[in-house]
Design an enzyme around this catalytic site. Structure first.
Site, short mmCIF file in Angstrom:
data_model
loop_
_atom_site.label_atom_id
_atom_site.label_comp_id
_atom_site.label_asym_id
_atom_site.label_seq_id
_atom_site.Cartn_x
_atom_site.Cartn_y
_atom_site.Cartn_z
N ASP A 117 24.46 85.16 -45.83
CA ASP A 117 24.92 85.30 -47.21
C ASP A 117 24.01 86.30 -47.91
O ASP A 117 23.11 86.87 -47.27
CB ASP A 117 24.86 83.94 -47.93
N ASP A 119 21.62 86.49 -51.36
CA ASP A 119 21.05 85.66 -52.44
C ASP A 119 20.53 86.56 -53.57
O ASP A 119 19.81 87.52 -53.30
CB ASP A 119 19.89 84.81 -51.89
N ASP A 160 25.16 83.96 -53.31
CA ASP A 160 24.54 82.95 -54.17
C ASP A 160 23.92 83.66 -55.37
O ASP A 160 23.16 84.62 -55.20
CB ASP A 160 23.40 82.20 -53.43
N1 DCT Z 1 16.35 78.20 -50.79
C1 DCT Z 1 15.90 77.37 -51.76
N2 DCT Z 1 16.71 76.40 -52.25
C2 DCT Z 1 17.96 76.27 -51.80
C3 DCT Z 1 18.45 77.13 -50.80
C4 DCT Z 1 17.61 78.10 -50.33
O1 DCT Z 1 14.76 77.48 -52.19
N3 DCT Z 1 18.73 75.32 -52.29
C5 DCT Z 1 15.45 79.21 -50.27
C6 DCT Z 1 15.07 79.03 -48.85
C7 DCT Z 1 15.35 80.34 -48.19
C8 DCT Z 1 15.99 81.20 -49.24
O2 DCT Z 1 16.15 80.41 -50.38
C9 DCT Z 1 17.30 81.77 -48.83
O3 DCT Z 1 18.13 80.78 -48.24
P1 DCT Z 1 19.17 81.16 -47.12
O4 DCT Z 1 20.15 82.15 -47.61
O5 DCT Z 1 19.71 79.89 -46.58
O6 DCT Z 1 18.23 81.77 -46.02
P2 DCT Z 1 17.93 83.27 -45.60
O7 DCT Z 1 16.52 83.33 -45.25
O8 DCT Z 1 18.42 84.22 -46.65
O9 DCT Z 1 18.77 83.40 -44.29
P3 DCT Z 1 20.19 84.07 -44.05
O10 DCT Z 1 19.89 85.43 -43.57
O11 DCT Z 1 20.82 83.23 -42.99
O12 DCT Z 1 20.96 84.06 -45.33
MG MG Z 2 20.42 84.21 -47.38
#
Ligand code: DCT
Ligand code: MG
Length: 513
Positions: A342, A344, A437
């Site tokens: 995703d 963020d 997100d």
């Molecule tokens: N995070 C957080 N609280 C949440 C969800 C996520 O603090 N409710 C943090 C943990 C890692 C970061 O945000 C990003 O989450 P992900 O998108 O799940 O992980 P990513 O490292 O970006 O991995 P991906 O490449 O799979 O998106």
């Molecule tokens: Mg991510």
């Protein structure tokens, strides 16, 4: 191997002798078969040694009186690492790197616990100031000091350059299987080990390479040992072929489906995503419906180019309503990853006042522009002055939106289609569904939100664990609270948060723990 031959006969003799002397003492039931302890008499004296051996045997440990072939753990008291090595070299026992060399404090901890405790760094006797490790010729002395590796990933700089992928892949498969079984303790144990191996600046080729490293308990050592010897782990292979694991892996790949829902579907006899899709009796949430509708697009990873394109859309839209807003890409892309599941974003407004309606205005505009495929806005539940959450994986309280955006892809060249194929160009899908997100943070909490949302998840967990256990502070995505001084510590940047915690700054691309 040849080196082992010479001492074998003496092992045999010593072993028999050892068994004789052991049989002189009362025989106790051996409860812990995996380790065989030998206690060094040097600087300890015979009386104390006999007492300790008897105590351990009574508690179900296997203790050898002689340094036999089966010994795995050597315990010493008031002996330095070089002293133990010197003594061992005089015993002609062949390859001494196979022993765990431990301080008496480990033994005491085992006796207190009534079971073997992990041979953590604090208990190990190890080379100081880069003295040559066991049996290593001078020319091979590595510049890497295992005893200096912290158990916390926030004290290690971990880039995306992973020399030990075949180990970490196997360990992460094991961890995921434990996650599916909701065994959080084992799951975290495997994730921590994988994280340590990701940090190593060299590929592991022998067990000696992991000697002295933290998070290398017996369970994970078995996997590592097998990957060294066989090139792969039979236990990880077993998991990959396990029916339950395969189904859970498929189910949780659907947006909106977690372990609980997977468990429910599995119990109903469902095994694949197709079977779930075909079952019209299932009640799916709005999120899961969107997950199935855009399944193919969502399981194909998001590229950096797509992340940049979406970033432009997000920035443009946000700035239509709040020209001074700060929009930052976080998560894996901020850590330098080239793909993700995703994208963020953190959004904050440095100016005075907050706009609770911003997120609603943004998604309304996207709806009008036909860019929004799905969205779920969660309102902020943050309460002023609330203490940070102690839960390691707790969700934060920011207002946020889990969305699926339509990202238009470069136009298809119609002339490349043969007109006789009669393709209706209106039906050629020229967009991809992308998971986004969006997190809105008050400006004064921005640094904490940025640190938390940049991840990695393991890095974040260890930061919080470090704050709690080493600093008596509580950290979450909103704030840092000093329990001793009973104050919140303000921070305007990530650097300041690291400084509050007494940690060296770790750049985002070094947080790939
Ligand atoms: N995070 C957080 N609280 C949440 C969800 C996520 O603090 N409710 C943090 C943990 C890692 C970061 O945000 C990003 O989450 P992900 O998108 O799940 O992980 P990513 O490292 O970006 O991995 P991906 O490449 O799979 O998106
Ligand atoms: Mg991510």
């Amino acid at each position: 191997m040849d080196r082992m031959k010479a001492p074998a006969a003496s092992y045999q003799r010593k072993r028999q002798k050892g068994m004789n002397s052991q049989s002189l003492s009362c025989s106790y039931e051996v409860k812990f078969n995996k380790l065989v302890i030998f206690i060094m008499q040097r600087k300890m004296g015979m009386t104390r040694r006999t007492f300790l051996m008897e105590l351990a045997r009574r508690k179900g440990f296997r203790v050898e009186s002689e340094l036999s072939e089966s010994v795995t753990h050597i315990v010493a008291e008031n002996n330095s690492y070089p002293e133990v090595l010197d003594w061992l070299r005089g015993q002609s026992v062949g390859d001494i790197s196979r022993f765990e060399l431990l301080d008496i404090s480990w033994f005491t901890a085992c006796m207190e616990a009534g079971r073997p405790v992990d041979a953590e760094t604090k208990y190990r006797l190890m080379e100081k100031d880069r003295a040559p490790p066991l049996n290593t010729p001078e020319s091979e002395v590595p510049l890497f000091n295992a005893s200096k590796v912290s158990q916390y990933s926030c004290q290690r700089k971990t880039t995306l350059n992973n020399y030990n992928k075949k180990f970490t892949d196997a360990l992460e498969i094991m961890a995921e299987n434990y996650e599916f079984k909701e065994n959080e303790i084992f799951c975290l144990e495997f994730l921590r080990t994988a994280s340590v191996l990701k940090f190593l600046p060299f590929p592991v080729t022998r067990m000696k390479d992991i000697q002295g490293l933290p998070c290398m308990g017996d369970r994970v050592r078995d996997v590592i040992e097998e990957v060294i010897e066989e090139g792969e782990s039979s236990r990880a292979e077993e998991v990959l072929n396990d029916e339950r694991y395969k189904s859970f892996k498929q189910f949780t790949s659907v947006f909106g489906v977690g372990v609980k829902t997977s468990e429910k579907w599995y119990r109903m006899g469902l095994r694949t995503v197709e079977e779930v899709k075909a079952d019209k009796t299932l009640k799916l949430s709005k999120m899961q419906k969107a997950g199935f509708l855009y399944y193919e697009d969502l399981v194909s990873c998001v590229s950096k180019a797509e992340a940049d394109a979406v970033s432009l859309i997000v920035k443009n839209t946000v700035c239509t309503f709040l020209p001074d807003a700060l929009v930052t890409i976080t998560g894996g892309f901020r850590r330098g990853k080239k793909i993700g599941h995703d994208i963020d974003f953190l959004i904050t407004n440095p100016g005075p006042g907050e706009d609770d309606e911003l997120l609603h205005k943004v998604v309304d505009l996207w709806k009008k522009q036909d860019l929004l495929l799905y969205c779920d806005i969660i309102e902020s539940t943050f309460v002023k002055e609330q203490l940070p959450s102690r839960k390691v994986d707790a969700m934060d309280n920011f207002q946020k939106c889990f969305a699926i955006l339509k990202l238009y892809q470069p136009k298809v060249d119609k002339s490349s289609y043969n007109t006789s194929e009669k393709i209706d160009m209106a039906e050629v899908k020229d967009w991809k569904a992308i998971r986004v997100d969006l997190v809105i943070t008050p400006f004064e909490q921005y640094a904490y939100a940025l640190l938390g949302w940049t991840g990695s998840r393991q890095f974040g967990r260890d930061l919080r664990r470090y704050a709690t256990h080493e600093r008596k502070m509580i950290l979450d995505n909103h704030a840092l609270y000093d329990r001793r001084k009973r104050i919140f510590l303000k921070a305007g940047s990530e650097e300041e948060i690291f400084a509050h915690l007494g940690l060296d700054y770790v750049e985002p691309w070094e947080r790939n723990a």
